[in-house]
Design an enzyme around this catalytic site. Structure first.
Site, PDB file in Angstrom:
ATOM      1  N   HIS A  80     -19.877   0.009 -62.969  1.00 42.68           N
ATOM      2  CA  HIS A  80     -20.998   1.186 -63.157  1.00 42.68           C
ATOM      3  C   HIS A  80     -22.274   1.062 -62.423  1.00 42.68           C
ATOM      4  O   HIS A  80     -22.878   2.064 -62.245  1.00 42.68           O
ATOM      5  CB  HIS A  80     -21.030   1.399 -64.469  1.00 42.68           C
ATOM      6  CG  HIS A  80     -21.875   0.450 -65.303  1.00 42.68           C
ATOM      7  ND1 HIS A  80     -21.555  -0.778 -65.880  1.00 42.68           N
ATOM      8  CD2 HIS A  80     -23.306   0.411 -65.252  1.00 42.68           C
ATOM      9  CE1 HIS A  80     -22.753  -1.362 -66.149  1.00 42.68           C
ATOM     10  NE2 HIS A  80     -23.705  -0.814 -66.013  1.00 42.68           N
ATOM     11  N   ASP A 113     -14.457  -2.650 -65.640  1.00 44.68           N
ATOM     12  CA  ASP A 113     -16.048  -2.431 -65.266  1.00 44.68           C
ATOM     13  C   ASP A 113     -16.540  -3.457 -64.356  1.00 44.68           C
ATOM     14  O   ASP A 113     -17.428  -4.217 -64.623  1.00 44.68           O
ATOM     15  CB  ASP A 113     -16.991  -2.296 -66.613  1.00 44.68           C
ATOM     16  CG  ASP A 113     -18.298  -1.932 -66.246  1.00 44.68           C
ATOM     17  OD1 ASP A 113     -18.228  -1.115 -64.975  1.00 44.68           O
ATOM     18  OD2 ASP A 113     -19.169  -2.262 -66.963  1.00 44.68           O
ATOM     19  N   SER A 196     -27.359  -5.076 -65.703  1.00 42.64           N
ATOM     20  CA  SER A 196     -25.938  -5.034 -65.591  1.00 42.64           C
ATOM     21  C   SER A 196     -25.255  -6.008 -64.039  1.00 42.64           C
ATOM     22  O   SER A 196     -25.758  -5.409 -63.334  1.00 42.64           O
ATOM     23  CB  SER A 196     -25.300  -3.544 -65.601  1.00 42.64           C
ATOM     24  OG  SER A 196     -25.095  -2.998 -66.782  1.00 42.64           O
TER      25      SER A 196
END
Length: 353
Positions: A80, A113, A196
């Site tokens: 992402h 992910d 992230s």
């Protein structure tokens, strides 16, 4: 008159402490070195291997974190993080030294992910050592490094709060194609938007997880969603799973997903994961010749345990399955017509996207 002058001088000396300039006591200079297993020691070794990614596409842009996998320029991050670049966007990598380099996507997988990008040029590459997430215990100290809100090189610390948390995140596309399923490590080390893709490190400075999602006070599990901040509930992809996926992305450009070979009824509200009445293409819910069919799974069966662990929903079954490799053997417990049945199957494989 002399008494008045003496009183004024005495009051001045009381206020200032003397007739000279004030100089406050202070500690002298000390060695910058810290114990290797301290947070400062871990950070000093790891920071040169952690990078900040700036991603821009035709409609979106964002910031995330990654870390160096090898001396060939491969960097691991979250899918992402790089997704906004699309097919023709740009990814810029900034090293701890301040040097920058352009990066291209080697491979990415929305279901896990995870993504691997590769840089050309830039700083000397210092790979981070990988640990073993199977060795992690609840209460172990951990350190997270990332770029929350674009504040590169931010170091936070905490503990492993829990293991094997079944987390699903994403789903903004509406068709489920961007949903990731993670059997996550939970940590209270503060993680915020921008963290992230960054590493979660153990006390030896080895990567044990990839920071990927937070639980915010006003929403569910966010993939760096919105501008929500940390409330001490962060989730990381275990490094053992990330290592396998990264190797596949580097070697083939795609990751394989372990599958049972059944279509689940995701609207089922009872306890467990129920096999649907038909497949997504209108065919049988149990794929002919697949692992489930060979093991005797039938439409309507409710799977309640995987290797002795309870599963309470279809999402949780997918998470537990994804934690394994294609070819692994699973022991399943299911309910059929009020009876409990135990079966064993070997996971099949499908290509992710």
């Amino acid at each position: 008159m002399s008494g008045g002058v003496g009183g004024a001088v005495g009051a001045y000396l009381e206020r200032t402490g003397g007739v000279g300039d004030v100089e406050l006591p202070q500690a002298g200079s000390e060695s910058a070195g810290r114990a290797p297993d301290s947070v400062a020691g871990i950070a000093a070794r790891a920071l040169p291997s952690v990078v900040t990614l700036h991603v821009s596409g035709s409609e979106e842009q964002g910031t995330g974190t990654g870390f160096v996998l090898d001396d060939r320029g491969h960097i691991l991050t979250n899918n992402h993080v790089v997704e906004p670049a699309g097919d023709d966007g740009e990814i810029s990598v900034t090293f701890h030294s301040g040097d920058t380099a352009k990066a291209t996507v080697v491979g990415r997988d929305g279901g896990y992910d995870l993504a691997v990008v590769k840089v050309t040029g830039g700083s000397d590459l210092a790979p981070l050592p990988l640990g073993n997430s199977d060795n992690v215990q609840v209460g172990d100290p951990v350190v997270a490094i990332g770029a929350p809100f674009d504040l590169a090189g931010t170091v936070t610390s905490g503990i492993v709060s829990a293991k094997e948390r079944p987390i699903t995140a994403g789903g903004e596309s509406g068709d489920g194609s961007d949903v990731s399923y993670v059997d996550a490590l939970q940590t209270d080390a503060p993680i915020n938007p921008g963290n992230s893709g960054g590493p979660l490190l153990d006390a030896q400075g080895r990567v044990v997880g990839i920071n990927s999602a937070i639980r915010s006070a006003d929403s569910g599990s966010d993939l760096d969603g919105g501008q929500a901040g940390s409330i001490g509930l962060g989730f990381a992809i275990p490094v053992n799973q990330a290592k396998r996926v990264a190797e596949e992305l580097i070697n083939t450009g795609r990751a394989t997903h372990p599958v049972i070979g059944v279509t689940l009824d995701m609207d089922y509200t009872g306890d467990g994961a129920r096999v649907g009445a038909k497949g997504s293409d209108g065919g049988p819910a149990v794929t002919g010749g697949g692992p489930g069919a060979k093991a005797g799974i039938k439409s309507g069966d409710v799977i309640t345990e995987v290797n002795g662990q309870r599963v309470h929903s279809g999402e949780e079954l997918i998470v537990r399955t994804r934690a394994h490799r294609p070819g692994d053997r699973l022991e399943l417990t299911l309910e059929r017509g009020g009876k409990e049945i135990s079966i064993s199957l070997t996971l099949g494989s499908s290509s992710g996207g």
